[in-house]
Design an enzyme around this catalytic site. Structure first.
Site, PDB file in Angstrom:
ATOM      1  N   GLY A  48       0.662  -1.209   0.146  1.00  0.00           N
ATOM      2  CA  GLY A  48      -0.072   0.100  -0.041  1.00  0.00           C
ATOM      3  C   GLY A  48       0.684   1.325  -0.046  1.00  0.00           C
ATOM      4  N   GLU A 115       3.716  -2.148   8.578  1.00  0.00           N
ATOM      5  CA  GLU A 115       4.727  -2.959   7.726  1.00  0.00           C
ATOM      6  C   GLU A 115       5.985  -2.785   8.641  1.00  0.00           C
ATOM      7  OE1 GLU A 115       4.721  -1.913   3.635  1.00  0.00           O
ATOM      8  OE2 GLU A 115       2.804  -3.193   3.177  1.00  0.00           O
ATOM      9  N   HIS A 244      13.841  -7.376  -1.254  1.00  0.00           N
ATOM     10  CA  HIS A 244      12.670  -7.732  -0.371  1.00  0.00           C
ATOM     11  C   HIS A 244      12.853  -8.939   0.241  1.00  0.00           C
ATOM     12  CE1 HIS A 244       8.531  -8.297   0.994  1.00  0.00           C
ATOM     13  NE2 HIS A 244       8.387  -6.999   0.827  1.00  0.00           N
ATOM     14  N   ARG A 290      13.583  -3.555   6.479  1.00  0.00           N
ATOM     15  CA  ARG A 290      13.929  -4.957   5.265  1.00  0.00           C
ATOM     16  C   ARG A 290      15.357  -5.160   5.123  1.00  0.00           C
ATOM     17  NH1 ARG A 290      10.037  -2.861   0.544  1.00  0.00           N
ATOM     18  NH2 ARG A 290       8.202  -3.266   1.787  1.00  0.00           N
ATOM     19  N   HIS A 351      14.477  -5.701  -5.177  1.00  0.00           N
ATOM     20  CA  HIS A 351      13.140  -5.072  -4.988  1.00  0.00           C
ATOM     21  C   HIS A 351      12.752  -3.679  -5.380  1.00  0.00           C
ATOM     22  CE1 HIS A 351       8.923  -4.849  -4.042  1.00  0.00           C
ATOM     23  NE2 HIS A 351       9.300  -4.120  -2.988  1.00  0.00           N
ATOM     24  N   ARG A 386      14.873   2.237   2.143  1.00  0.00           N
ATOM     25  CA  ARG A 386      13.590   2.861   1.888  1.00  0.00           C
ATOM     26  C   ARG A 386      12.577   2.255   2.944  1.00  0.00           C
ATOM     27  NH1 ARG A 386       8.645   1.234  -1.182  1.00  0.00           N
ATOM     28  NH2 ARG A 386       9.878  -0.717  -1.601  1.00  0.00           N
TER      29      ARG A 386
HETATM   30  P1  FAD Z   1       6.673   1.764 -12.760  1.00  0.00           P
HETATM   31  O1  FAD Z   1       5.341   1.870 -12.137  1.00  0.00           O
HETATM   32  O2  FAD Z   1       7.622   0.766 -12.714  1.00  0.00           O
HETATM   33  O3  FAD Z   1       6.439   2.246 -14.338  1.00  0.00           O
HETATM   34  C1  FAD Z   1       7.542   2.393 -15.002  1.00  0.00           C
HETATM   35  C2  FAD Z   1       7.073   2.420 -16.479  1.00  0.00           C
HETATM   36  O4  FAD Z   1       8.007   2.987 -17.385  1.00  0.00           O
HETATM   37  C3  FAD Z   1       6.440   1.373 -17.089  1.00  0.00           C
HETATM   38  O5  FAD Z   1       5.355   1.951 -17.900  1.00  0.00           O
HETATM   39  C4  FAD Z   1       7.537   1.036 -18.159  1.00  0.00           C
HETATM   40  O6  FAD Z   1       6.728   0.174 -19.214  1.00  0.00           O
HETATM   41  C5  FAD Z   1       8.221   2.282 -18.634  1.00  0.00           C
HETATM   42  N1  FAD Z   1       9.210   2.317 -19.157  1.00  0.00           N
HETATM   43  C6  FAD Z   1      10.505   1.818 -18.597  1.00  0.00           C
HETATM   44  N2  FAD Z   1      11.656   1.957 -19.427  1.00  0.00           N
HETATM   45  C7  FAD Z   1      10.948   2.656 -20.573  1.00  0.00           C
HETATM   46  C8  FAD Z   1      11.586   2.921 -21.766  1.00  0.00           C
HETATM   47  N3  FAD Z   1      12.795   2.938 -21.922  1.00  0.00           N
HETATM   48  N4  FAD Z   1      10.637   3.460 -22.809  1.00  0.00           N
HETATM   49  C9  FAD Z   1       9.285   3.407 -22.609  1.00  0.00           C
HETATM   50  N5  FAD Z   1       8.978   3.080 -21.451  1.00  0.00           N
HETATM   51  C10 FAD Z   1       9.610   2.720 -20.428  1.00  0.00           C
HETATM   52  N6  FAD Z   1       5.797   0.464  -3.138  1.00  0.00           N
HETATM   53  C11 FAD Z   1       5.028   0.876  -2.277  1.00  0.00           C
HETATM   54  O7  FAD Z   1       4.976   2.035  -1.702  1.00  0.00           O
HETATM   55  N7  FAD Z   1       4.023   0.332  -1.717  1.00  0.00           N
HETATM   56  C12 FAD Z   1       3.989  -1.083  -1.942  1.00  0.00           C
HETATM   57  O8  FAD Z   1       2.948  -2.040  -1.760  1.00  0.00           O
HETATM   58  C13 FAD Z   1       4.978  -1.492  -3.018  1.00  0.00           C
HETATM   59  N8  FAD Z   1       4.783  -2.873  -3.271  1.00  0.00           N
HETATM   60  C14 FAD Z   1       5.572  -3.334  -4.468  1.00  0.00           C
HETATM   61  C15 FAD Z   1       5.362  -4.771  -4.815  1.00  0.00           C
HETATM   62  C16 FAD Z   1       5.989  -5.189  -6.053  1.00  0.00           C
HETATM   63  C17 FAD Z   1       5.813  -6.756  -6.611  1.00  0.00           C
HETATM   64  C18 FAD Z   1       6.897  -4.407  -6.925  1.00  0.00           C
HETATM   65  C19 FAD Z   1       7.785  -4.834  -8.022  1.00  0.00           C
HETATM   66  C20 FAD Z   1       7.181  -2.924  -6.176  1.00  0.00           C
HETATM   67  C21 FAD Z   1       6.528  -2.728  -5.094  1.00  0.00           C
HETATM   68  N9  FAD Z   1       6.683  -1.294  -4.663  1.00  0.00           N
HETATM   69  C22 FAD Z   1       5.616  -0.855  -3.718  1.00  0.00           C
HETATM   70  C23 FAD Z   1       7.524  -0.323  -5.329  1.00  0.00           C
HETATM   71  C24 FAD Z   1       6.535   0.557  -6.263  1.00  0.00           C
HETATM   72  O9  FAD Z   1       5.698  -0.227  -6.828  1.00  0.00           O
HETATM   73  C25 FAD Z   1       7.435   1.216  -7.341  1.00  0.00           C
HETATM   74  O10 FAD Z   1       8.390   1.722  -6.763  1.00  0.00           O
HETATM   75  C26 FAD Z   1       6.506   2.263  -8.043  1.00  0.00           C
HETATM   76  O11 FAD Z   1       5.322   1.555  -8.381  1.00  0.00           O
HETATM   77  C27 FAD Z   1       7.334   2.820  -9.186  1.00  0.00           C
HETATM   78  O12 FAD Z   1       6.519   3.611  -9.864  1.00  0.00           O
HETATM   79  P2  FAD Z   1       7.050   4.239 -11.276  1.00  0.00           P
HETATM   80  O13 FAD Z   1       5.701   5.022 -11.597  1.00  0.00           O
HETATM   81  O14 FAD Z   1       8.149   5.140 -10.734  1.00  0.00           O
HETATM   82  O15 FAD Z   1       7.450   3.251 -12.124  1.00  0.00           O
HETATM   83  C1  SIN Z   2       4.995  -4.916   0.148  1.00  0.00           C
HETATM   84  O1  SIN Z   2       3.981  -5.273  -0.095  1.00  0.00           O
HETATM   85  O2  SIN Z   2       5.626  -5.841   0.931  1.00  0.00           O
HETATM   86  C2  SIN Z   2       6.026  -4.109  -0.636  1.00  0.00           C
HETATM   87  C3  SIN Z   2       5.873  -2.735  -0.090  1.00  0.00           C
HETATM   88  C4  SIN Z   2       7.032  -2.054  -0.517  1.00  0.00           C
HETATM   89  O3  SIN Z   2       7.740  -2.391  -1.348  1.00  0.00           O
HETATM   90  O4  SIN Z   2       6.844  -0.710  -0.056  1.00  0.00           O
END
Ligand code: FAD
Ligand code: SIN
Length: 541
Positions: A48, A115, A244, A290, A351, A386
């Site tokens: 979340g 968490e 993670h 973590r 992660h 983080r």
């Molecule tokens: P992203 O959501 O990763 O989006 C990146 C975008 O860039 C995508 O559309 C991709 O296709 C595009 N892209 C990349 N390179 C290129 C390129 N060269 N050309 C065109 N497009 C490109 N964080 C939390 O705070 N809470 C959580 O509960 C949590 N749970 C998580 C669970 C998982 C499984 C994962 C993997 C991460 C989690 N995180 C969590 C971390 C968090 O989800 C991410 O840090 C966050 O969503 C990143 O968002 P963003 O918009 O920066 O990038």
């Molecule tokens: C998780 O749900 O454990 C991921 C949360 C996060 O990456 O912040």
């Protein structure tokens, strides 16, 4: 083909979409994304968004927990700004249609999870599908906005930069000054298009795919960090890779995370003999930060020779578990694991990138007209580690601030600054018949990064990694210019670049702090290392 837009946003995760929706009232917006719009890390976020809503919580406590997790390297002004802006940004998401889970007894109040590292319940969530719920709402809104065009299956190759030094006739191959857009490969037609933009935003997410085992989806190849570095922006703290502690360990499960929220609801880590081991490592036991939990698991696995440890939530009522974690419950069940009856096999995996492209309080990089947001950016919020669920929060807050700043910047901009951009020069014109070279290099990088630059590092292993990456970089350079580019080649070039920067950061930092642990320097060294590791592409020529 040439396209002209006011704003070019690279990435359709929470950061890129939020920014795009906010600037779309001020100009035409192109969003490019390398796969389908929903395919982002955001979409897979489970736990979340951390923010202060509980009557027993306070901004001061959230600030304190964030700074404690960051192990000395958080920027206090950034932490305070982000934490205080959180509730308003979450209310805005709700107004846009995001439905977060509510308390069952009182549907007016948000159900708040707990968490690791949080001293109060403050994780706003939508079951364990939080990211999907947010992503869906944002994608739908962006698709329906008349000033936004989404280009799916378009991968950005490189930023287009322009130097005022060149304009004055002093052509030094120095750091470029302005970003004017990007070259983008349409992966359906294999054409490279020129996207002109007055303002460009990197929102390309993280770089988990640099490592063999990761919770990240395939898009996470560090493209934004690599492009920004090549364009002359500053990057910082890349040695702080967050592992993670609990990814599902199963031969057929690719990248499936078991949320920290499971421990927040009473899950405990046990070894193969059923012994709870976290109390040997930290007084907060399973709810330690973590870095500590991942290192504890690594140490247990090295001692026992086992391949995984287990996460046990059998103490909770099965009905509660099924309701609170529908996604995790179903996924585990699909692999024959009923988490209400048996412990879940888990291992740590790469992660989150705590470092990234250095930005100011509004998301601006050192290259003018270029912003970086979300996981691609290094804002100073996370420091050396983080705090859980602070990432989505950071992306929301910075996208909001950057949008305001960029809209202002657009008004005062001299649009002629980037005239006549050259079309993409395809250079190598032949198709490669050796795709095996790309996949071999890709595998090799991910494997040695896991083995040599993982949870526990040593000088010897880091130097070994450095030698390997230097050799692979030479091969990639040769390959890159000789053949037509493909998305695999673009990604390989970027993971190699990011791997090199992670190694450089890890070699430079001669201490152990937060997520960076080197057995040769097991202590923190506040005298010399209470600072960021900042890297910039060397001047050429
Ligand atoms: P992203 O959501 O990763 O989006 C990146 C975008 O860039 C995508 O559309 C991709 O296709 C595009 N892209 C990349 N390179 C290129 C390129 N060269 N050309 C065109 N497009 C490109 N964080 C939390 O705070 N809470 C959580 O509960 C949590 N749970 C998580 C669970 C998982 C499984 C994962 C993997 C991460 C989690 N995180 C969590 C971390 C968090 O989800 C991410 O840090 C966050 O969503 C990143 O968002 P963003 O918009 O920066 O990038
Ligand atoms: C998780 O749900 O454990 C991921 C949360 C996060 O990456 O912040």
């Amino acid at each position: 083909m040439e396209y002209k837009f006011d704003f070019l946003v690279i990435g359709t995760g929470i950061a890129g979409l939020t920014f795009a929706l906010k600037v779309a009232d001020y100009g035409q917006v192109a969003i490019v994304t390398k796969k389908e719009a929903m395919e982002t890390s955001t979409n897979y976020a489970q736990g979340g968004i951390a923010s202060v809503f509980d009557q027993y919580d306070s901004f001061d406590l959230h600030i304190r927990d964030t700074i404690e997790a960051g192990d000395g390297l958080c920027k206090p002004d950034v932490v305070e700004m982000v934490v205080k802006a959180g509730p308003e940004r979450i209310r805005e998401l709700m107004a846009w249609g995001v439905e977060f889970s509510k308390e069952t007894t009182d549907q007016l109040h948000l159900d708040l999870g707990l968490e690791g590292g949080h001293s109060r319940k403050r994780i706003v969530h939508a079951g364990d599908f939080t990211g999907h719920e947010v992503e869906q709402v944002l994608v739908d809104r962006a698709r329906n906005h008349e000033h936004i065009t989404i280009f799916e299956n378009h991968i950005a190759v490189d930023l287009i930069t322009y130097s005022t030094r060149m304009k004055r006739g002093v052509v030094t191959a120095a750091h470029e000054d302005f970003c004017c857009g990007a070259y983008v490969l349409d992966t359906m037609t294999n054409e490279v298009h020129t996207f002109h933009a007055k303002i460009t935003v990197l929102a390309t997410g993280g770089a988990g795919k640099v490592y063999l085992y990761t919770s990240n989806p395939d898009i996470a190849t560090g493209d934004g960090i690599a492009m920004a570095y090549r364009a002359g922006a500053l990057v910082a703290n890349l040695e702080f890779v967050q592992f993670h502690p609990t990814c599902l360990y199963h031969p057929e499960a690719k990248n499936f995370l078991i949320s920290e929220a499971v421990r927040g609801e009473g899950g405990i880590l046990i070894d193969s003999k059923g012994r709870a081991f976290m109390e040997d490592y930290d007084p907060r036991k399973d709810l330690a930060c973590r870095d500590c939990v991942a290192r504890a698991i690594d140490s247990e696995l090295k001692k026992s020779g086992d391949e995984c440890v287990f996460l046990d939530i059998r103490s909770r009522d099965p009905e509660f578990v099924r309701k609170r974690f529908p996604n995790i419950y179903q996924k585990c069940l699909s692999f024959g694991i009923d988490m209400t009856k048996e412990p879940i096999p888990v291992v740590p995996a790469a992660h989150y990138m705590c470092g990234g492209v250095v930005v100011d309080l509004d998301g601006k990089t050192a290259v003018q007209r270029l912003y970086a947001l979300g996981e691609t950016a290094s804002t100073g919020l996370h420091g050396a580690n983080r705090l859980a669920s602070n990432s989505l929060l950071e992306a929301l807050v910075y996208a909001h601030r950057a949008a305001h700043r960029a809209a202002e910047e657009l008004k005062t901009m001299n649009a002629e600054l980037c005239p006549n951009l050259p079309a993409w020069d395809p250079m190598g014109t032949t198709d490669s018949d050796e795709a095996i070279v790309v996949s071999h290099n890709w595998d090799e990088i991910r494997r040695f990064m896991w083995n040599y630059v993982g949870i526990v590092r040593s000088n010897k292993r880091l130097l070994r990694a450095q030698n390997r990456i230097e050799m692979i970089q030479k091969e990639i350079q040769h390959y890159y210019w000789d053949f037509k580019i493909t998305s695999d080649l673009i990604e390989l070039r970027n993971i190699a670049m990011v791997a090199e920067l992670i190694i450089q950061g890890a070699i430079l930092r001669k201490e152990s702090r937060g997520l960076h642990y080197n057995i040769q320097y097991p202590q923190k060294d506040d005298k010399f290392w209470l600072k960021d590791t900042i890297l910039r592409r060397p001047f050429v020529g």
